[in-house]
Design a protein around this motif. Structure first.
Motif, PDB file in Angstrom:
ATOM      1  N   MET A   1       0.624  -1.083  -0.111  1.00 55.99           N
ATOM      2  CA  MET A   1       0.128   0.154  -0.087  1.00 55.99           C
ATOM      3  C   MET A   1       1.071   1.278  -0.043  1.00 55.99           C
ATOM      4  O   MET A   1       1.824   1.332   0.661  1.00 55.99           O
ATOM      5  CB  MET A   1      -1.010  -0.027   1.124  1.00 55.99           C
ATOM      6  N   VAL A   2       0.582   2.219  -0.873  1.00 56.53           N
ATOM      7  CA  VAL A   2       1.315   3.363  -0.973  1.00 56.53           C
ATOM      8  C   VAL A   2       0.290   4.652  -0.468  1.00 56.53           C
ATOM      9  O   VAL A   2      -0.923   4.551  -1.075  1.00 56.53           O
ATOM     10  CB  VAL A   2       1.785   3.501  -2.245  1.00 56.53           C
ATOM     11  N   ARG A   3       0.659   5.395   0.139  1.00 58.19           N
ATOM     12  CA  ARG A   3       0.002   6.729   0.703  1.00 58.19           C
ATOM     13  C   ARG A   3       0.346   8.044  -0.055  1.00 58.19           C
ATOM     14  O   ARG A   3       1.529   8.037  -0.383  1.00 58.19           O
ATOM     15  CB  ARG A   3      -0.045   6.722   1.970  1.00 58.19           C
ATOM     16  N   ASN A   4      -0.594   8.624  -0.898  1.00 61.54           N
ATOM     17  CA  ASN A   4      -0.612   9.756  -1.687  1.00 61.54           C
ATOM     18  C   ASN A   4      -1.155  11.017  -0.944  1.00 61.54           C
ATOM     19  O   ASN A   4      -2.365  10.948  -0.637  1.00 61.54           O
ATOM     20  CB  ASN A   4      -0.970   9.586  -3.025  1.00 61.54           C
ATOM     21  N   THR A   5      -0.253  11.728  -0.492  1.00 56.23           N
ATOM     22  CA  THR A   5      -0.798  13.085   0.118  1.00 56.23           C
ATOM     23  C   THR A   5      -0.623  14.391  -0.815  1.00 56.23           C
ATOM     24  O   THR A   5       0.448  14.629  -1.239  1.00 56.23           O
ATOM     25  CB  THR A   5      -0.019  13.408   1.336  1.00 56.23           C
ATOM     26  N   GLU A   6      -1.769  14.892  -1.140  1.00 53.63           N
ATOM     27  CA  GLU A   6      -1.503  16.027  -2.070  1.00 53.63           C
ATOM     28  C   GLU A   6      -2.828  16.778  -1.711  1.00 53.63           C
ATOM     29  O   GLU A   6      -3.700  16.632  -1.134  1.00 53.63           O
ATOM     30  CB  GLU A   6      -1.535  15.752  -3.364  1.00 53.63           C
ATOM     31  N   PRO A   7      -2.720  18.359  -2.169  1.00 49.28           N
ATOM     32  CA  PRO A   7      -3.915  19.172  -1.857  1.00 49.28           C
ATOM     33  C   PRO A   7      -4.940  18.676  -2.766  1.00 49.28           C
ATOM     34  O   PRO A   7      -4.841  18.306  -4.061  1.00 49.28           O
ATOM     35  CB  PRO A   7      -3.461  20.453  -2.359  1.00 49.28           C
ATOM     36  N   SER A   8      -6.181  18.944  -2.418  1.00 49.83           N
ATOM     37  CA  SER A   8      -7.351  18.653  -3.159  1.00 49.83           C
ATOM     38  C   SER A   8      -7.654  19.633  -4.256  1.00 49.83           C
ATOM     39  O   SER A   8      -7.474  20.662  -3.962  1.00 49.83           O
ATOM     40  CB  SER A   8      -8.762  18.517  -2.154  1.00 49.83           C
ATOM     41  N   PRO A   9      -7.842  19.276  -5.247  1.00 42.65           N
ATOM     42  CA  PRO A   9      -8.135  20.416  -6.540  1.00 42.65           C
ATOM     43  C   PRO A   9      -9.435  21.163  -6.204  1.00 42.65           C
ATOM     44  O   PRO A   9      -9.412  22.212  -6.754  1.00 42.65           O
ATOM     45  CB  PRO A   9      -8.335  19.573  -7.830  1.00 42.65           C
ATOM     46  N   PHE A  10     -10.224  20.497  -5.516  1.00 47.83           N
ATOM     47  CA  PHE A  10     -11.457  21.076  -5.214  1.00 47.83           C
ATOM     48  C   PHE A  10     -11.724  22.062  -3.951  1.00 47.83           C
ATOM     49  O   PHE A  10     -11.896  23.209  -4.160  1.00 47.83           O
ATOM     50  CB  PHE A  10     -12.720  19.909  -5.083  1.00 47.83           C
ATOM     51  N   THR A  11     -10.944  21.714  -2.866  1.00 46.47           N
ATOM     52  CA  THR A  11     -11.030  22.429  -1.842  1.00 46.47           C
ATOM     53  C   THR A  11      -9.886  23.182  -1.432  1.00 46.47           C
ATOM     54  O   THR A  11      -9.594  23.939  -0.601  1.00 46.47           O
ATOM     55  CB  THR A  11     -11.492  21.493  -0.464  1.00 46.47           C
ATOM     56  N   GLY A  12      -8.463  22.341  -1.910  1.00 46.11           N
ATOM     57  CA  GLY A  12      -7.283  23.025  -1.451  1.00 46.11           C
ATOM     58  C   GLY A  12      -6.802  22.517  -0.148  1.00 46.11           C
ATOM     59  O   GLY A  12      -5.561  22.621   0.102  1.00 46.11           O
ATOM     60  N   LYS A  13      -7.723  21.669   0.563  1.00 40.43           N
ATOM     61  CA  LYS A  13      -7.208  20.962   1.901  1.00 40.43           C
ATOM     62  C   LYS A  13      -6.348  19.723   1.429  1.00 40.43           C
ATOM     63  O   LYS A  13      -6.632  19.128   0.262  1.00 40.43           O
ATOM     64  CB  LYS A  13      -8.405  20.532   2.607  1.00 40.43           C
ATOM     65  N   THR A  14      -5.328  19.468   2.153  1.00 38.13           N
ATOM     66  CA  THR A  14      -4.428  18.254   2.096  1.00 38.13           C
ATOM     67  C   THR A  14      -5.435  16.891   2.334  1.00 38.13           C
ATOM     68  O   THR A  14      -6.213  16.937   3.182  1.00 38.13           O
ATOM     69  CB  THR A  14      -3.327  18.187   3.050  1.00 38.13           C
ATOM     70  N   ARG A  15      -5.434  16.145   1.466  1.00 37.26           N
ATOM     71  CA  ARG A  15      -5.920  14.709   1.429  1.00 37.26           C
ATOM     72  C   ARG A  15      -4.987  13.739   1.075  1.00 37.26           C
ATOM     73  O   ARG A  15      -4.173  13.810   0.469  1.00 37.26           O
ATOM     74  CB  ARG A  15      -7.000  14.758   0.539  1.00 37.26           C
ATOM     75  N   THR A  16      -5.305  12.604   1.987  1.00 36.42           N
ATOM     76  CA  THR A  16      -4.442  11.221   1.753  1.00 36.42           C
ATOM     77  C   THR A  16      -5.255  10.323   1.288  1.00 36.42           C
ATOM     78  O   THR A  16      -6.197   9.771   1.805  1.00 36.42           O
ATOM     79  CB  THR A  16      -3.596  10.954   2.846  1.00 36.42           C
ATOM     80  N   THR A  17      -4.569   9.578   0.234  1.00 42.33           N
ATOM     81  CA  THR A  17      -5.359   8.383  -0.261  1.00 42.33           C
ATOM     82  C   THR A  17      -4.195   7.333  -0.450  1.00 42.33           C
ATOM     83  O   THR A  17      -3.198   7.307  -0.502  1.00 42.33           O
ATOM     84  CB  THR A  17      -5.905   8.783  -1.794  1.00 42.33           C
ATOM     85  N   ASN A  18      -4.887   5.887  -0.299  1.00 33.67           N
ATOM     86  CA  ASN A  18      -4.085   4.736  -0.254  1.00 33.67           C
ATOM     87  C   ASN A  18      -4.277   4.040  -1.388  1.00 33.67           C
ATOM     88  O   ASN A  18      -5.477   4.002  -1.870  1.00 33.67           O
ATOM     89  CB  ASN A  18      -4.878   3.859   0.931  1.00 33.67           C
TER      90      ASN A  18
END
Length: 59
Positions: A1-18
């Motif tokens: 499993m790899v975690r990807n953390t980046e700003p959301s293109p919609f809200t600008g808040k940081t989000r993490t996806t697996n």
């Protein structure tokens, strides 16, 4: 499993996806929506790279 953390293109808040991943012959295969990306460890920096971009561990 790899975690990807980046700003959301919609809200600008940081989000993490697996993302699902497998390791085969020292190459990490990460499954993404349109296929798979192959990542290897860059010997000089120690970061993951796909040959074009470099990914580093979040501190």
């Amino acid at each position: 499993m790899v975690r990807n953390t980046e700003p959301s293109p919609f809200t600008g808040k940081t989000r993490t996806t697996n993302l699902p991943a497998t390791l085969q012959d020292d190459v990490l295969q990460v499954s993404v929506g349109f296929g798979a990306i192959s990542l290897a460890i860059d010997g000089k920096s120690g970061n993951l790279t796909d040959g074009r971009m470099e990914y580093r561990r979040q501190e």
